[in-house]
Design a protein around this motif. Structure first.
Motif, PDB file in Angstrom:
ATOM      1  N   ILE A 108       0.861  -1.185   0.000  1.00  0.00           N
ATOM      2  CA  ILE A 108       0.000   0.000   0.000  1.00  0.00           C
ATOM      3  C   ILE A 108       0.896   1.233   0.000  1.00  0.00           C
ATOM      4  N   ILE A 109       0.618   2.158  -0.902  1.00  0.00           N
ATOM      5  CA  ILE A 109       1.417   3.369  -1.062  1.00  0.00           C
ATOM      6  C   ILE A 109       0.493   4.575  -0.913  1.00  0.00           C
TER       7      ILE A 109
ATOM      8  N   ASN B 265       0.536   8.677  -1.248  1.00  0.00           N
ATOM      9  CA  ASN B 265       1.283   9.847  -1.740  1.00  0.00           C
ATOM     10  C   ASN B 265       2.746   9.510  -2.000  1.00  0.00           C
ATOM     11  N   GLY B 266       2.968   8.358  -2.609  1.00  0.00           N
ATOM     12  CA  GLY B 266       4.313   7.961  -3.008  1.00  0.00           C
ATOM     13  C   GLY B 266       5.105   7.214  -1.960  1.00  0.00           C
ATOM     14  N   ASP B 267       4.626   7.119  -0.734  1.00  0.00           N
ATOM     15  CA  ASP B 267       5.358   6.447   0.342  1.00  0.00           C
ATOM     16  C   ASP B 267       4.688   5.124   0.700  1.00  0.00           C
ATOM     17  N   VAL B 268       5.495   4.068   0.797  1.00  0.00           N
ATOM     18  CA  VAL B 268       4.988   2.783   1.236  1.00  0.00           C
ATOM     19  C   VAL B 268       4.646   2.868   2.719  1.00  0.00           C
ATOM     20  N   ILE B 269       3.450   2.411   3.095  1.00  0.00           N
ATOM     21  CA  ILE B 269       3.052   2.434   4.511  1.00  0.00           C
ATOM     22  C   ILE B 269       3.053   1.022   5.056  1.00  0.00           C
ATOM     23  N   GLN B 270       3.107   0.906   6.364  1.00  0.00           N
ATOM     24  CA  GLN B 270       3.308  -0.380   7.014  1.00  0.00           C
ATOM     25  C   GLN B 270       1.990  -1.080   7.316  1.00  0.00           C
ATOM     26  N   ARG B 271       2.059  -2.407   7.251  1.00  0.00           N
ATOM     27  CA  ARG B 271       0.930  -3.225   7.673  1.00  0.00           C
ATOM     28  C   ARG B 271       0.958  -3.354   9.194  1.00  0.00           C
ATOM     29  N   THR B 272      -0.202  -3.122   9.831  1.00  0.00           N
ATOM     30  CA  THR B 272      -0.317  -3.199  11.287  1.00  0.00           C
ATOM     31  C   THR B 272      -1.642  -3.868  11.613  1.00  0.00           C
ATOM     32  N   ASP B 273      -1.594  -5.171  11.866  1.00  0.00           N
ATOM     33  CA  ASP B 273      -2.841  -5.894  12.092  1.00  0.00           C
ATOM     34  C   ASP B 273      -3.389  -5.729  13.505  1.00  0.00           C
TER      35      ASP B 273
ATOM     36  N   TRP C 262      -8.146  -2.526   5.144  1.00  0.00           N
ATOM     37  CA  TRP C 262      -8.346  -1.220   5.749  1.00  0.00           C
ATOM     38  C   TRP C 262      -7.083  -0.391   5.541  1.00  0.00           C
ATOM     39  N   VAL C 263      -7.252   0.802   5.013  1.00  0.00           N
ATOM     40  CA  VAL C 263      -6.139   1.739   4.829  1.00  0.00           C
ATOM     41  C   VAL C 263      -6.505   3.032   5.535  1.00  0.00           C
ATOM     42  N   LYS C 264      -5.580   3.519   6.355  1.00  0.00           N
ATOM     43  CA  LYS C 264      -5.829   4.714   7.147  1.00  0.00           C
ATOM     44  C   LYS C 264      -4.708   5.721   6.875  1.00  0.00           C
ATOM     45  N   THR C 265      -5.097   6.965   6.580  1.00  0.00           N
ATOM     46  CA  THR C 265      -4.101   8.009   6.374  1.00  0.00           C
ATOM     47  C   THR C 265      -4.601   9.326   6.934  1.00  0.00           C
ATOM     48  N   ALA C 266      -3.681  10.055   7.563  1.00  0.00           N
ATOM     49  CA  ALA C 266      -4.010  11.370   8.110  1.00  0.00           C
ATOM     50  C   ALA C 266      -3.730  12.479   7.113  1.00  0.00           C
TER      51      ALA C 266
ATOM     52  N   VAL D 205      -3.913   6.963  -2.925  1.00  0.00           N
ATOM     53  CA  VAL D 205      -3.659   5.670  -2.292  1.00  0.00           C
ATOM     54  C   VAL D 205      -3.595   4.617  -3.398  1.00  0.00           C
ATOM     55  N   GLU D 206      -2.485   3.871  -3.411  1.00  0.00           N
ATOM     56  CA  GLU D 206      -2.311   2.795  -4.376  1.00  0.00           C
ATOM     57  C   GLU D 206      -2.270   1.471  -3.623  1.00  0.00           C
TER      58      GLU D 206
END
Length: 567
Positions: A519-520, A522-530, A550-554, A561-562
């Motif tokens: 999951i990316i 705005n160009g940054d890979v974000i971490q999986r947190t179950d 579920w993808v969460k971004t502030a 979101v990719e």
């Protein structure tokens, strides 16, 4: 000269409001709060009881948006002065409700009663004498019998009468009242009764009443609303009651407490008629007064009460109340649990419904679209509802053509036009399907429905149902009409969601058929947190739970979101 100006003003007023109801084809911009739950009780009309009603819902974690102060609340019909025996401190009551984020709407009609409300017909009303002496009444003050007593109708063709009426209304609006429930007693206006400019037809008078009430209220408070009755039995007013363009929200019924063609099916028939006419926000007024809670002598079975509540939550107008109401929680904990679930689901859908409402206001599109088959309809383009119209726990379903549909409870995919016999619908599961390819904007505040958690509160949730080749564009509006444009595209292994000018954090709830691998944002890979607590605390994260990604971004502003899947 002054006399000529008065005559011209009266002519202009008459021309402005005498158009038939059908001429107002686009609904007004209903405020977002009016899409929430309206509660009321027509019986013990006091501040104490109204406060209890609201608190009984809130204490059970059921959100409330509006409380209706039904008849009587005023000293006289209609002098717009609170009866202090019923409402000792109306300003404090309104302020208290606003502090709970609950709006206050008051009953009103255009009749002025001849006798004081408490005299039993023994004492003539000073208000009536003043109106009659000044020529403010149609029919030369001839009396009409109504549920509230004998009275005469205000003359809307007289600018002086209208100005006098609005001046009495002003202190109530100044207190912060949020609108009116317009009583349909106007249907009893004597057809052709003489008014200051000559005879007035019943249809003309009805349009004058609703138009002036709406215009006076919304010009004073643009965030206010007028609730009116949309339809009645065909033979009485086949063109509808209140003009569509002057109706913020509408109720359609007060039927008997049964499953018959005169009961719940009559409600559905009126809902469908109102939707076809073009009313954007119209549904069951109540679950009581012979419908939902009822009285001890007229109490329906629990299944009917729950089915009516579910229907109301999944219609465009959401209301619970009645005459000497027996509330839903008195029918047992399971009935209360089911209602809480559907109430929360309704509030989650308000961004979706409000966006549809804005579109209806701007273009005349339908929010609710009745379909062929037995009591089936679309709520917007993406939600299909097959109403439960009898006491069974199955029903035949005929899905709309063109798209694939996903069962809201099972996640099963069905082709368009599929006929499903005996579709299971136990009491807690109303038949609802989501269009494959839909993006549904939602406001989730907790985990009651499983569509988020406390971490969803304050975010815009996008409930996404991807399909190969998906290319969806959606405008989402907040109450200030700020627009966020959402584009969702899926091709091969990539789902891309772009949201422009976002003013809230985003949560994506994505139905997936292939495992996500990256999951990316705005160009940054974000971490999986179950872990849910860690996910809630992170500004950007993704997780898998309950068969959803579920993808969460502030991130605010323009957000991309990719989501890449293993195929």
């Amino acid at each position: 000269m002054k006399y000529a100006v008065c005559i011209l003003s009266a002519i202009l007023l008459c021309c402005a409001v005498n158009a038939p109801a059908a001429a107002s084809t686009r609904p007004p911009l209903t405020p977002m709060w009016a899409l929430g739950l309206w509660v009321w009780e027509d019986g013990a009309n006091t501040a104490e009881r109204a406060r209890e009603i609201v608190n009984e819902y809130l204490e059970r974690d059921i959100p409330v948006s509006v409380v209706i102060l039904d008849s009587p609340w005023s000293e006289e019909y209609n002098n717009f002065i609170f009866d202090k025996d019923l409402y000792p401190d109306p300003q404090a009551f309104i302020d208290e409700m606003h502090g709970k984020d609950v709006r206050v709407v008051l009953w009103v009609s255009s009749m002025i009663n001849k006798f004081t409300r408490k005299s039993g017909g023994a004492q003539e009303s000073e208000l009536f004498r003043e109106a009659a002496a000044n020529g403010y009444l149609c029919g030369h003050g001839a009396l009409t019998e109504s549920e509230q007593g004998q009275g005469a109708f205000l003359d809307y063709t007289s600018p002086e009468a209208v100005a006098w009426w609005r001046a009495m209304m002003e202190p109530i609006l100044a207190m912060g009242a949020d609108g009116w429930k317009a009583d349909p007693v106007v249907m009893q206006f004597p057809d052709g009764a003489p008014c200051s400019l000559g005879p007035v037809r019943k249809r003309e008078y009805m349009d004058m009443f609703y138009a002036d009430l709406f215009d006076a209220t919304v010009s004073r408070n643009p965030g206010a609303a007028v609730l009116a009755q949309a339809v009645d039995v065909d033979s009485r007013m086949p063109g509808g009651l209140a003009p569509i363009g002057k109706t913020s929200a509408a109720w359609v019924d007060d039927p008997p407490a049964d499953w018959s063609g005169n009961g719940l099916q009559e409600t559905l028939g009126r809902m469908f008629r109102a939707a076809r006419m073009g009313y954007a926000v119209a549904g069951p007024q109540s679950a009581s007064c012979g419908a939902a809670g009822g009285t001890p002598e007229n109490t329906p079975d629990t299944s009917l009460l729950v089915r009516r509540a579910q229907l109301s939550a999944l219609s465009t107008f959401f209301s619970m109340g009645g005459c000497g109401e027996r509330p839903i929680w008195d029918h047992g904990g399971e009935a209360a649990r089911i209602f809480r679930y559907y109430a929360k689901w309704r509030y989650e859908l308000i961004p979706y419904l409000y966006t549809l409402m804005v579109q209806a206001h701007r273009t005349g599109s339908k929010v609710m679209d009745p379909l062929p088959g037995e009591w089936q309809y679309l709520l917007g383009p993406d939600i299909f509802v097959a109403a439960m119209y009898d006491g069974a726990e199955t029903r035949d379903v005929a899905l709309p053509p063109g798209d694939e549909w996903i069962g809201a409870w099972t996640d099963e995919v069905w082709p368009g036009r599929t006929k499903i016999p005996d579709y299971p619908a136990p009491l807690d599961r109303y038949p609802v399907f989501i269009r494959r390819g839909a993006v549904i904007p939602m406001a989730v505040s907790d985990n009651t429905t499983g569509r988020g958690g406390a971490w969803s509160r304050g975010a815009l949730t996008l409930d996404i149902y991807p399909e190969e080749g998906m290319d969806a564009t959606l405008s989402v509006f907040d109450e200030a009409l700020n627009e966020t444009v959402v584009l969702a595209r899926e091709k091969d292994d990539l789902l891309t969601v772009n949201a422009t000018d976002t003013r809230q954090p985003l949560v994506l709830r994505v139905r997936y058929e292939h495992h996500p691998r990256e999951i990316i944002v705005n160009g940054d890979v974000i971490q999986r947190t179950d872990d849910e607590q860690a996910f809630a605390a992170a500004p950007h994260a993704w997780r898998l739970a309950h068969n959803r990604l579920w993808v969460k971004t502030a991130a605010l502003g323009d957000v991309q979101v990719e989501c890449r899947f293993v195929k």
